[in-house]
Design an enzyme around this catalytic site. Structure first.
Site, PDB file in Angstrom:
ATOM      1  CE  LYS A   2      10.335   6.778   5.037  1.00 29.99           C
ATOM      2  NZ  LYS A   2      11.226   7.786   5.600  1.00 29.99           N
ATOM      3  CE  LYS A  10       6.657   5.201   6.098  1.00 31.53           C
ATOM      4  NZ  LYS A  10       6.559   6.545   6.421  1.00 31.53           N
ATOM      5  CB  CYS A  46      31.589  42.972 -13.022  1.00 33.17           C
ATOM      6  SG  CYS A  46      29.712  42.679 -13.459  1.00 33.17           S
ATOM      7  CE1 TYR A  66      -1.413   3.717   9.374  1.00 29.72           C
ATOM      8  CE2 TYR A  66      -1.295   5.043   7.595  1.00 29.72           C
ATOM      9  CZ  TYR A  66      -1.287   4.886   8.991  1.00 29.72           C
ATOM     10  OH  TYR A  66      -0.546   5.693   9.797  1.00 29.72           O
ATOM     11  CD  GLU A 123      -1.266  -0.750   3.634  1.00 29.18           C
ATOM     12  OE1 GLU A 123      -1.265  -0.220   4.512  1.00 29.18           O
ATOM     13  OE2 GLU A 123      -2.024  -1.839   3.288  1.00 29.18           O
ATOM     14  CB  CYS A 167      30.782  46.426 -16.208  1.00 29.00           C
ATOM     15  SG  CYS A 167      30.936  46.143 -14.195  1.00 29.00           S
ATOM     16  CG  ASP A 194       5.510  12.640   3.903  1.00 30.47           C
ATOM     17  OD1 ASP A 194       5.556  12.425   5.016  1.00 30.47           O
ATOM     18  OD2 ASP A 194       6.410  13.325   3.173  1.00 30.47           O
ATOM     19  CB  CYS A 227      27.321  47.218 -13.690  1.00 32.13           C
ATOM     20  SG  CYS A 227      27.325  45.328 -13.809  1.00 32.13           S
ATOM     21  CB  CYS A 269      29.637  44.221  -9.722  1.00 27.28           C
ATOM     22  SG  CYS A 269      29.984  45.469 -11.062  1.00 27.28           S
TER      23      CYS A 269
HETATM   24  S1  IVH Z   1       1.407   0.652   9.189  1.00 26.04           S
HETATM   25  C1  IVH Z   1       2.790  -0.937  13.360  1.00 26.04           C
HETATM   26  N1  IVH Z   1       0.622   1.617   6.761  1.00 26.04           N
HETATM   27  O1  IVH Z   1       4.367   5.546   8.608  1.00 26.04           O
HETATM   28  C2  IVH Z   1       2.511  -0.477  11.817  1.00 26.04           C
HETATM   29  N2  IVH Z   1       1.739   3.037   8.412  1.00 26.04           N
HETATM   30  O2  IVH Z   1       6.962   4.958   9.524  1.00 26.04           O
HETATM   31  C3  IVH Z   1       1.726   0.941  11.759  1.00 26.04           C
HETATM   32  N3  IVH Z   1       2.239   5.519   7.539  1.00 26.04           N
HETATM   33  O3  IVH Z   1       3.743   5.931  12.047  1.00 26.04           O
HETATM   34  C4  IVH Z   1       1.856   1.759  10.512  1.00 26.04           C
HETATM   35  N4  IVH Z   1       1.345   5.065   5.450  1.00 26.04           N
HETATM   36  O4  IVH Z   1       2.214   7.313  10.280  1.00 26.04           O
HETATM   37  C5  IVH Z   1       1.279   1.867   8.073  1.00 26.04           C
HETATM   38  N5  IVH Z   1       0.053   2.494   4.696  1.00 26.04           N
HETATM   39  C6  IVH Z   1       0.699   2.681   5.888  1.00 26.04           C
HETATM   40  C7  IVH Z   1       1.075   4.081   6.092  1.00 26.04           C
HETATM   41  C8  IVH Z   1       1.679   4.371   7.491  1.00 26.04           C
HETATM   42  C9  IVH Z   1       1.826   6.185   6.149  1.00 26.04           C
HETATM   43  C10 IVH Z   1       3.053   6.181   8.630  1.00 26.04           C
HETATM   44  C11 IVH Z   1       2.368   6.178   9.858  1.00 26.04           C
HETATM   45  C12 IVH Z   1       3.448   5.235  10.861  1.00 26.04           C
HETATM   46  C13 IVH Z   1       4.717   5.669   9.900  1.00 26.04           C
HETATM   47  C14 IVH Z   1       5.746   4.583  10.046  1.00 26.04           C
END
Ligand code: IVH
Length: 671
Positions: free
Chosen positions: A315, A118, A409, A228, A116, A412, A120, A433, A427
């Site tokens: 990441k 991640k 410069c 999630y 899934e 100039c 941010d 200039c 300059c």
């Molecule tokens: S699972 C025990 N799933 O990433 C595991 N975390 O670096 C629970 N995050 O604190 C986290 N997307 O804030 C999970 N699809 C995802 C996520 C996710 C973002 C964040 C979350 C977590 C941090 C861990």
């Protein structure tokens, strides 16, 4: 059940359904107007029947202005973090490790893995009881976090009351609160307008917003949330994937990228595909998360002290490219500051072609130790401005020499000087200039200065090189026939330029001061000067002592002003502009508008107003004996607030107990 109660329930259900369709499915099922009508009907019924009030009614999503601190709450199960990986190989290793530990030896087939996005943002834990949201708590230190329920209730995509069935009597769901790119950009635009510091990225903006003391402001900013992780003593299904599908049915937003896989190959192609697809998503993501799907297998794998063994984060690499340096150019700004710029072999980075990147100053060139024709690493900082982050030293040509900073410069030929205490070279040939002159011409015609439409950057250079405009005053002697002789200028462009020049004669005096390009005199300082001196003659005659006596004018600015007017050509330019009819004074003040109603009062203006402009309010404060200040302090008597008052200002005012009044109240105060 009374008919009112029945209708209230119907309306709540219907509005919740439309909310979900709009905010979760992105597929509205009703027009905005009809939605508003249903909401109004519900509001009316609820106000007639206070005994039927429900804190989770959709009418309570609007947020309140009540200020309160956050209560700390201990998490029933600690909120852990995830182990990180940075390459496909590391993810593959993790999958193999899981399979080994679980005793799966079927070769090609892996134990089922869910992939899934991640997200941010900032993590959140929601507690539901009997299908109703009871509490929302931030991650905090993992053991305990802040109760931000009131703020979370304003997030439209979070269900306050669940739909569907089969949810545990009591459960926790974890997810990520995010600020979508569009809302993030809008917020930063507003902050720029209010001269407030910008958020560096949507993560900071989401975290900052969630902790605001004003839930109406939270509501306005447009947070969103993806979920999630479902936790309960008894979960509806035996796999993570199926539980998330259930959560989706109950009304939660679950990533549509969630994918069930059972081989390393599938996982690898998922990574490659999502690394591209994520760029199209409406929210920021910083990687992917992989989880063992089967809950019994999760239990077997267990946790380390910091993170689950059954999940791992991958990441995304910061977008980086390697390209050859063609040459370093040294560019001269309107104040004479020299900026080194790396000119690169064009390279594709995050969807745009990068050919140039600023190296900022000599210290940075030295610390990177860039040599001629080096292969350079380019990254996109904040995904917007390209930045040189390093050199591939192995690829360096034999015998290539380090980049030398220019000593004269490039425009100039004047010997450069290094500004004491700063990293920049300058300059000193201010008035001879070419680049500096053209830079000042461009500044002069700019939107915030004299706003001469029709003269853009290119035209300023064209006019200078043709000898038509040698200094800013020459704009006022331009004639159509000489303009039309220029390449690329036809009768229409010429007419537009002349109209722009004519219109600039009514630009107010403070902007005239700003347009002169006096060092350190930006828009705000120019405004203060204009108010302090009232006209150009006074400004030109001021001594250092008189200048520093003006609010916010320090010795550095005072010296720059004195130096500017000590140059006879600058005085001549001012004379020509005056003869042409440019505003050389603040408008004659209508004495009847002057009072001392605000005498001794320091007032801060913030936000967007509807009855008068910000400028007009500033003028009113001063005409009535008050002082306008940019930042809130203990000395502030009150804040005059319009719409969208900057949240940091709001918090500061509240914490110092400074009263906040709106424009109607202010106007009433002045009678
Ligand atoms: S699972 C025990 N799933 O990433 C595991 N975390 O670096 C629970 N995050 O604190 C986290 N997307 O804030 C999970 N699809 C995802 C996520 C996710 C973002 C964040 C979350 C977590 C941090 C861990």
């Amino acid at each position: 059940m009374s008919s009112a109660e029945q209708r209230i329930n119907e309306l709540r259900e219907e509005l919740n359904r439309h909310n979900h369709a709009y905010y979760v499915d992105n597929a509205p099922t009703i027009s905005d107007y009809d939605y508003d009508m249903l909401m109004k009907e519900l509001e009316k019924l609820e106000s007639e029947h206070p005994e039927l009030d429900d804190p989770l009614s959709p009418t309570h999503r609007v947020g309140s202005d009540i200020t309160k601190g956050f209560q700390q709450v201990t998490h029933a199960r600690p909120m852990l973090s995830l182990g990180n990986t940075y390459s496909i190989e590391e993810v593959d290793d993790w999958i193999k490790r899981c399979n080994d530990m679980l005793g799966n030896s079927s070769g090609l087939k892996s134990v089922p893995i869910v992939g899934e996005m991640k997200f941010d943002g900032t993590s959140i834990s929601l507690i539901y009881e009997k299908g109703r949201l009871v509490r929302a708590v931030t991650r905090g230190d993992g053991e305990k976090g802040d109760d931000v329920t009131e703020n979370v209730k304003t997030i439209r995509s979070i269900p306050l009351v669940l739909s569907g069935e089969g949810y545990p009597e009591s459960f926790e769901i974890r997810g990520e609160i995010v600020l979508p790119w569009r809302a993030f950009d809008k917020l930063n635009e507003e902050r720029a307008f209010n001269e407030e510091p910008l958020f560096a990225n949507p993560r900071n903006a989401a975290a900052g917003t969630l902790k605001l003391q004003n839930s109406a402001e939270v509501s306005r900013r447009g947070l969103d949330a993806y979920f999630y992780y479902l936790l309960a003593d008894e979960l509806p299904c035996q796999t993570h994937y199926d539980n998330m599908v259930k959560a989706r049915e109950w009304g939660f937003k679950v990533s549509s990228q969630m994918t069930l896989m059972d081989s390393i190959d599938e996982v690898d192609s998922f990574i490659r595909r999502l690394d591209i697809e994520r760029k199209e998503l409406p929210v920021a993501t910083d990687g992917l998360v992989f989880k063992v799907n089967d809950l019994r297998q999760q239990l077997n794998l267990g946790f380390t002290s910091k993170s689950p063994r059954w999940a791992i984060a991958y990441k995304f690499a910061a977008e980086r490219a390697l390209t050859r340096l063609r040459f370093v150019s040294f560019e001269v700004g309107r104040m004479g500051i020299i900026t080194p710029v790396a000119n690169l072999e064009p390279v594709l980075l995050s969807g745009t072609i990068v050919k140039r990147a600023s190296l900022h100053n000599e210290d940075i060139v030295k610390s990177l130790d860039i040599h001629e024709h080096d292969m350079l690493y380019v990254e996109k900082g904040g995904e917007i401005i390209p930045k040189i982050t390093g050199v591939d030293v192995d690829a360096r040509e034999q015998g290539s020499s380090p980049i030398k900073f220019v000593t004269t410069c490039p425009d100039c030929g004047t010997k450069l000087i290094r500004i004491p205490g700063e990293a920049s070279w300058q300059c000193p040939n201010k008035y001879g200039c070419r680049h500096q002159i053209i830079g000042r011409l461009e500044h002069f015609v700019g939107r915030h200065a004299m706003d001469i439409e029709g003269v853009g950057e290119e035209n300023a250079a064209l006019l200078f090189d043709a000898g038509l405009v040698k200094n800013i005053a020459d704009f006022y002697t331009l004639k159509a026939p000489e303009l039309e002789m220029l390449e690329r200028v036809g009768p229409r462009t010429a007419a537009r330029i002349l109209e722009g020049v004519e219109a600039s004669k009514s630009v107010p005096f403070d902007r005239v001061v700003y347009s002169l390009s006096i060092p350190f005199v930006g828009e705000t300082v120019a405004r203060k000067l204009a108010r302090g001196v009232k006209n150009m003659d006074t400004l030109m005659a001021m001594t250092r002592e008189q200048l520093v006596a003006i609010d916010d004018i320090g010795p550095k600015i005072a010296d720059a002003i004195i130096e500017y007017f000590s140059v006879s050509s600058n005085r001549e330019i001012i004379d020509c502009m005056r003869d042409a009819g440019v505003q050389m004074a603040l408008p004659e003040e209508d004495e009847s508008n002057r009072t001392d109603l605000l005498s001794g009062k320091t007032i801060v203006i913030s936000g967007v107003f509807s009855r008068h402009s910000r400028e007009e309010y500033k003028m009113m404060i001063e005409n009535n004996g008050g002082k306008n200040s940019g930042s809130i302090s203990k000395k502030t008597n009150f804040v005059l607030a319009g719409d969208n008052m900057g949240p940091s200002k709001l918090e500061k005012a509240r914490s110092l107990g400074v009263p906040i009044i709106n424009e109607d109240e202010f106007l009433a105060m002045l009678g």
